[in-house]
Enzyme design. Structure first.
Site, PDB file in Angstrom:
ATOM      1  N   HIS A 153     -13.722  -2.370  21.336  1.00 22.80           N
ATOM      2  CA  HIS A 153     -13.751  -1.951  19.932  1.00 22.80           C
ATOM      3  C   HIS A 153     -12.390  -1.550  19.364  1.00 22.80           C
ATOM      4  O   HIS A 153     -12.277  -0.607  18.577  1.00 22.80           O
ATOM      5  CB  HIS A 153     -14.728  -0.797  19.743  1.00 22.80           C
ATOM      6  CG  HIS A 153     -16.172  -1.176  19.943  1.00 22.80           C
ATOM      7  ND1 HIS A 153     -16.688  -2.392  19.576  1.00 22.80           N
ATOM      8  CD2 HIS A 153     -17.209  -0.472  20.480  1.00 22.80           C
ATOM      9  CE1 HIS A 153     -17.981  -2.427  19.853  1.00 22.80           C
ATOM     10  NE2 HIS A 153     -18.323  -1.281  20.414  1.00 22.80           N
ATOM     11  N   HIS A 193     -20.622  -0.089  13.355  1.00 20.73           N
ATOM     12  CA  HIS A 193     -21.323   0.268  14.589  1.00 20.73           C
ATOM     13  C   HIS A 193     -22.375   1.349  14.344  1.00 20.73           C
ATOM     14  O   HIS A 193     -22.572   2.237  15.183  1.00 20.73           O
ATOM     15  CB  HIS A 193     -20.298   0.749  15.630  1.00 20.73           C
ATOM     16  CG  HIS A 193     -20.746   0.621  17.046  1.00 20.73           C
ATOM     17  ND1 HIS A 193     -21.608   1.512  17.644  1.00 20.73           N
ATOM     18  CD2 HIS A 193     -20.459  -0.298  18.005  1.00 20.73           C
ATOM     19  CE1 HIS A 193     -21.800   1.171  18.899  1.00 20.73           C
ATOM     20  NE2 HIS A 193     -21.117   0.066  19.144  1.00 20.73           N
ATOM     21  N   GLU A 203     -24.728  -5.346  15.436  1.00 18.38           N
ATOM     22  CA  GLU A 203     -23.339  -5.493  15.017  1.00 18.38           C
ATOM     23  C   GLU A 203     -23.024  -6.973  14.761  1.00 18.38           C
ATOM     24  O   GLU A 203     -22.979  -7.771  15.699  1.00 18.38           O
ATOM     25  CB  GLU A 203     -22.411  -4.954  16.109  1.00 18.38           C
ATOM     26  CG  GLU A 203     -22.744  -3.543  16.569  1.00 18.38           C
ATOM     27  CD  GLU A 203     -22.230  -3.270  17.975  1.00 18.38           C
ATOM     28  OE1 GLU A 203     -21.029  -3.531  18.230  1.00 18.38           O
ATOM     29  OE2 GLU A 203     -23.028  -2.830  18.818  1.00 18.38           O
TER      30      GLU A 203
END
Length: 353
Positions: free
Chosen positions: A113, A188, A318
């Site tokens: 991420h 997220h 996502e």
């Protein structure tokens, strides 16, 4: 900055005090149907989405922390915009041409991420807000300098949230760079349409026939698997808890909706909670969706009502490009070139029947 931007009528601004840090600036969008969306400058995040169920009861249908300090220590990534690259980059490295780039490893040996210096931990600027007959919107902007987090190029990013009177919430991402760099952004947030308890009684449909195969570290191997006849077959709506025990570790995979990754809006998934009547439909310009069933939530933090955030308390859907794409020649590229513009749109449609 938020403090310098006049809010149009109907858009509410506020702050959240945090011990030992500057207060977090927030803004709330609302529509005539009673839906309220609270956003925050930190990670350009979705703090909460309040909707009514079929009985008229109002709930926050996202997981949110009770303790404001946990927004600063948000290793569960609740609600934040993540990047430069969402999901995992295997071995925390990739190549563009002859140059190898090494990234911080923050998920075992892998990069997750955007890493510790990713967009999710930045305080974004609010640069525009609008309110009109069609709805309300707010635009956040952030800059990632050359070399930040190991990535090449200076990246400029904007994210606009639009809450419509038709009960849609659109997320529109734009980004440019001065040097070739990978970009795959997403939000997220963790959904729980019941507003309480867990998500195993929710029902999910994903419009995908294939899934990316993963290694033991949850990094794609490069292979695409058919979902037919497996616990990851969500082509027909089914209860999340039905087959989850047959999929070791719970769901944390990328479902491929469009192998060619064409940047056109397409149906991705629909999440439903039969008891409340709530549902959220997702359409997106992205290639697929990472469905994460909250496997690593461990009860160490509480949600707003004071209850612990346990395993399966919420789930993520996502939308983004193929994970680990820079390391797989057979995956659609996520490399953004100078002179190009990264564009992504994901739309959530809420209802209660």
């Amino acid at each position: 900055m938020l403090s310098e931007l006049a809010m149009p009528r109907g858009i509410e601004s506020a702050t959240i005090p945090v011990a030992g840090a500057e207060p977090l600036r927030t803004v709330t969008l609302a529509n005539g149907r009673g839906t309220r969306v609270r956003l925050c400058e930190l990670g350009a995040s979705l703090l909460s989405v309040e909707t009514t169920d079929r009985y008229g009861h109002r709930d926050n249908i996202l997981l949110s922390y009770a303790d404001p300090q946990h927004w600063l220590e948000n290793d569960w990534y609740l609600g934040v915009a993540v990047g430069r690259v969402a999901n995992r980059i295997g071995g925390a490295r990739f190549r563009i041409g002859e140059t190898e780039y090494r990234l911080p490893a923050n998920d075992g040996a892998n990069h997750l991420h955007g890493g510790p210096d990713g967009l999710s931990g930045k305080r974004w600027q609010m640069v525009q807000s609008e309110s009109g007959a069609a709805g309300q919107s707010v635009t956040f902007r952030s800059e990632s300098p050359e070399g930040e987090g190991g990535y090449p190029g200076r990246l400029s990013v904007e994210l606009t949230y639009r809450l419509g009177e038709d009960d849609t919430l659109a997320l529109e991402y734009r980004a440019t760079t001065d040097k070739a760099t990978p970009v795959a952004l997403t939000n997220h947030c963790y959904w729980n349409l019941a507003g309480r308890d867990g998500i195993l009684e929710h029902e999910l449909e994903i419009h995908a026939e294939k899934l990316l195969a993963l290694n033991s570290e949850l990094v794609p191997t490069g292979e695409l698997l058919d979902v037919e006849g497996t616990p990851v077959d969500f082509r027909k709506r089914k209860k999340i808890g039905r087959d989850i025990d047959a999929w070791p570790g719970g769901y944390d995979n990328f479902w491929v909706v469009d192998e060619n990754a064409e940047k056109i809006l397409k149906p991705i998934a629909e999440l439903t909670h039969p008891a409340s009547g709530r549902s959220v439909k997702i359409v997106s310009s992205e290639a697929g969706v990472q469905f994460y069933s909250g496997n690593f939530l461990d009860g160490s933090r509480n949600r707003e009502d004071g209850s612990p955030i346990q395993q399966y308390a919420g789930l993520c859907l996502e939308t983004h490009g193929f994970p680990d794409a820079p390391n797989h020649d057979n995956f659609p590229s996520v490399i953004l070139q100078p002179g190009e513009e990264y564009r992504q749109t994901t739309i959530y449609s809420f209802s209660a029947e």
